[in-house]
Scaffold this motif. Sequence first.
Motif, short mmCIF file in Angstrom:
data_model
loop_
_atom_site.label_atom_id
_atom_site.label_comp_id
_atom_site.label_asym_id
_atom_site.label_seq_id
_atom_site.Cartn_x
_atom_site.Cartn_y
_atom_site.Cartn_z
N GLN A 2 0.74 -1.31 0.01
CA GLN A 2 0.05 0.07 0.01
C GLN A 2 1.03 1.20 -0.09
OE1 GLN A 2 -2.59 -0.14 3.27
NE2 GLN A 2 -3.89 -1.74 2.36
N ALA A 19 0.95 8.66 -10.18
CA ALA A 19 -0.46 7.87 -9.88
C ALA A 19 -1.21 7.54 -11.40
CB ALA A 19 -1.33 8.90 -9.06
N ARG A 30 -0.50 -0.82 -4.68
CA ARG A 30 -1.86 -0.39 -4.30
C ARG A 30 -1.66 0.93 -3.71
NH1 ARG A 30 -5.41 -1.50 0.26
NH2 ARG A 30 -7.37 -0.59 -0.31
N ILE A 31 -2.19 2.23 -4.50
CA ILE A 31 -1.92 3.56 -4.26
C ILE A 31 -3.32 3.61 -3.56
CG2 ILE A 31 -2.08 5.76 -4.73
CD1 ILE A 31 -0.31 5.06 -7.13
N ILE A 32 -3.21 4.06 -2.15
CA ILE A 32 -4.40 4.16 -1.42
C ILE A 32 -5.01 5.61 -1.41
CG2 ILE A 32 -4.19 2.28 -0.16
CD1 ILE A 32 -3.08 3.77 2.15
N GLY A 33 -4.32 6.62 -1.93
CA GLY A 33 -4.44 7.99 -2.00
C GLY A 33 -3.42 8.99 -2.37
N GLN A 145 -6.22 5.98 -10.69
CA GLN A 145 -7.20 5.32 -10.59
C GLN A 145 -7.20 5.16 -8.90
OE1 GLN A 145 -9.44 3.52 -12.82
NE2 GLN A 145 -8.27 5.17 -14.03
N THR A 146 -7.30 6.04 -8.09
CA THR A 146 -7.18 6.32 -6.66
C THR A 146 -8.06 7.58 -6.45
OG1 THR A 146 -5.91 5.94 -4.96
CG2 THR A 146 -4.86 7.40 -6.53
N GLU A 147 -8.07 7.71 -5.13
CA GLU A 147 -8.36 9.07 -4.54
C GLU A 147 -7.42 10.07 -4.80
OE1 GLU A 147 -11.59 9.67 -3.38
OE2 GLU A 147 -12.30 7.70 -4.15
#
Length: 171
Positions: A2, A19, A30-33, A145-147
């Motif tokens: 992450q 990103a 896994r980019i969480i933000g 594809q992340t927040e």
Amino acid sequence: VQVAMLGYSGGAIATLWAASMQPSYAPELRIIGVAVGGSPVDLRVLPPMMDGGPGNGLLFGGAFGVARAYHPQYGTLGLLTGNPIGQLIAEAFKDQCTVTLITAGAISSVVGLVMADLTLRGLYSDPRVQQVFQETALTNQPVPQTEVFMQHGRADQFIPIGPAREYAHSL
């Protein structure tokens, strides 16, 4: 793995590009933000705000970085301009930190070096520069594809809010 990413100004460019490229370049992450501020999402908007004034040095620094990293065959700013004085300035400042670049920009605008044509104005119409502007615009890249959290001051003296706002609405 992450990952959360953060970037401001020039760092926002790198953060948003990372990103944007993650799904094809590093799908295992896994980019969480993503959080960015003062995001110059389109380099075309920077010259009118910075060239010939206190932001001159930062604009020079950005030009050196793009010339070396994005199109290394173009060389440093002095090689682009063919200006021997520009070449000396490029050699002196191409590896300097932000504080030095800001100081150099402020001094150049006060002392009048800009009057000696040590700005980037002559380069904007060059087809190679126009191509770099087009290719580096984040609006022409895949949407992350992340927040994404974007912050930008309305009164930013170097990076206008309009393009960042438009980019944020496209996410």
